[in-house]
Design a protein around this motif. Structure first.
Motif, PDB file in Angstrom:
ATOM      1  N   ALA A  43       0.835  -1.196   0.000  1.00 39.61           N
ATOM      2  CA  ALA A  43       0.000   0.000   0.000  1.00 39.61           C
ATOM      3  C   ALA A  43       0.871   1.249   0.000  1.00 39.61           C
ATOM      4  CB  ALA A  43      -0.927   0.001   1.210  1.00 39.61           C
ATOM      5  N   ALA A  44       1.976   1.211   0.732  1.00 36.87           N
ATOM      6  CA  ALA A  44       2.887   2.353   0.757  1.00 36.87           C
ATOM      7  C   ALA A  44       3.523   2.574  -0.611  1.00 36.87           C
ATOM      8  CB  ALA A  44       3.973   2.131   1.810  1.00 36.87           C
ATOM      9  N   HIS A  51      -1.863   9.803  -5.554  1.00 32.13           N
ATOM     10  CA  HIS A  51      -1.625  11.229  -5.322  1.00 32.13           C
ATOM     11  C   HIS A  51      -1.477  12.002  -6.630  1.00 32.13           C
ATOM     12  CE1 HIS A  51       0.258  10.434  -1.085  1.00 32.13           C
ATOM     13  NE2 HIS A  51      -1.028  10.192  -1.120  1.00 32.13           N
ATOM     14  N   LEU A  52      -0.927  11.370  -7.641  1.00 31.87           N
ATOM     15  CA  LEU A  52      -0.633  12.066  -8.893  1.00 31.87           C
ATOM     16  C   LEU A  52      -1.850  12.736  -9.528  1.00 31.87           C
ATOM     17  CD1 LEU A  52       2.014   9.669 -10.463  1.00 31.87           C
ATOM     18  CD2 LEU A  52       2.388  11.886  -9.376  1.00 31.87           C
ATOM     19  N   ALA A  74      -2.374   8.298   5.241  1.00 31.45           N
ATOM     20  CA  ALA A  74      -2.482   6.849   5.075  1.00 31.45           C
ATOM     21  C   ALA A  74      -1.174   6.270   4.546  1.00 31.45           C
ATOM     22  CB  ALA A  74      -3.633   6.517   4.127  1.00 31.45           C
ATOM     23  N   ASN A  75      -0.508   7.005   3.659  1.00 30.09           N
ATOM     24  CA  ASN A  75       0.765   6.544   3.122  1.00 30.09           C
ATOM     25  C   ASN A  75       1.839   6.495   4.208  1.00 30.09           C
ATOM     26  OD1 ASN A  75       2.691   5.719   1.360  1.00 30.09           O
ATOM     27  ND2 ASN A  75       2.724   7.577   0.137  1.00 30.09           N
ATOM     28  N   VAL A  76       1.891   7.507   5.049  1.00 29.51           N
ATOM     29  CA  VAL A  76       2.869   7.525   6.149  1.00 29.51           C
ATOM     30  C   VAL A  76       2.594   6.378   7.108  1.00 29.51           C
ATOM     31  CG1 VAL A  76       3.646   8.846   8.154  1.00 29.51           C
ATOM     32  CG2 VAL A  76       3.369   9.975   5.952  1.00 29.51           C
ATOM     33  N   PHE A  77       1.334   6.135   7.419  1.00 31.77           N
ATOM     34  CA  PHE A  77       0.976   5.027   8.305  1.00 31.77           C
ATOM     35  C   PHE A  77       1.370   3.691   7.682  1.00 31.77           C
ATOM     36  CE2 PHE A  77      -2.102   1.862   9.888  1.00 31.77           C
ATOM     37  CZ  PHE A  77      -1.779   1.909  11.228  1.00 31.77           C
ATOM     38  N   LEU A  79       3.725   3.177   5.507  1.00 34.95           N
ATOM     39  CA  LEU A  79       5.187   3.089   5.558  1.00 34.95           C
ATOM     40  C   LEU A  79       5.657   2.634   6.932  1.00 34.95           C
ATOM     41  CD1 LEU A  79       6.263   6.298   3.631  1.00 34.95           C
ATOM     42  CD2 LEU A  79       6.843   3.952   3.028  1.00 34.95           C
ATOM     43  N   TYR A  80       5.047   3.175   7.970  1.00 37.48           N
ATOM     44  CA  TYR A  80       5.436   2.818   9.337  1.00 37.48           C
ATOM     45  C   TYR A  80       5.150   1.343   9.630  1.00 37.48           C
ATOM     46  CZ  TYR A  80       5.519   2.656  14.405  1.00 37.48           C
ATOM     47  OH  TYR A  80       5.770   2.303  15.711  1.00 37.48           O
ATOM     48  N   VAL A  81       3.965   0.895   9.258  1.00 40.21           N
ATOM     49  CA  VAL A  81       3.582  -0.482   9.578  1.00 40.21           C
ATOM     50  C   VAL A  81       4.337  -1.481   8.704  1.00 40.21           C
ATOM     51  CG1 VAL A  81       1.653  -2.121   9.591  1.00 40.21           C
ATOM     52  CG2 VAL A  81       1.315   0.192  10.435  1.00 40.21           C
ATOM     53  N   GLY A  82       4.554  -1.150   7.446  1.00 37.20           N
ATOM     54  CA  GLY A  82       5.155  -2.102   6.520  1.00 37.20           C
ATOM     55  C   GLY A  82       6.663  -2.010   6.396  1.00 37.20           C
TER      56      GLY A  82
END
Length: 88
Positions: A43-44, A51-52, A74-77, A79-82
């Protein structure tokens, strides 16, 4: 009446969580960790492509701006989880 104070020292503490139940909950958490990291990792990677179109449309509209920032969060989250996926 007795002059000795009542003490709770002789009362045994309530029994802790049964070992089998604790092992089962740990097993469930471990079994969900891999798929959760897998989905978050991909997802990250995919979310920036969403976004584009928002960026090409422009962020002048408040709804588009809100959608952009929600997707960014959501992307930052994700990135953190994955971030730990396939690291050994």
């Amino acid at each position: 009446m007795s002059n000795s104070p009542v003490s709770n020292d002789s009362i045994a503490p309530s029994s802790p969580e049964p070992e089998a139940k604790r092992d089962r909950s740990n097993w469930i958490l471990r079994s969900l960790k891999g798929p959760t990291q897998f989905l978050s990792f991909w997802a990250a990677i995919a979310l920036p492509f969403v976004h584009l179109p928002l960026l090409t449309q422009g962020l002048g509209d408040p709804d588009v701006t809100l959608a952009f920032f929600l997707l960014l969060a959501a992307n930052v989250f994700a990135l953190y989880v994955g971030h730990g996926y396939k690291q050994e």
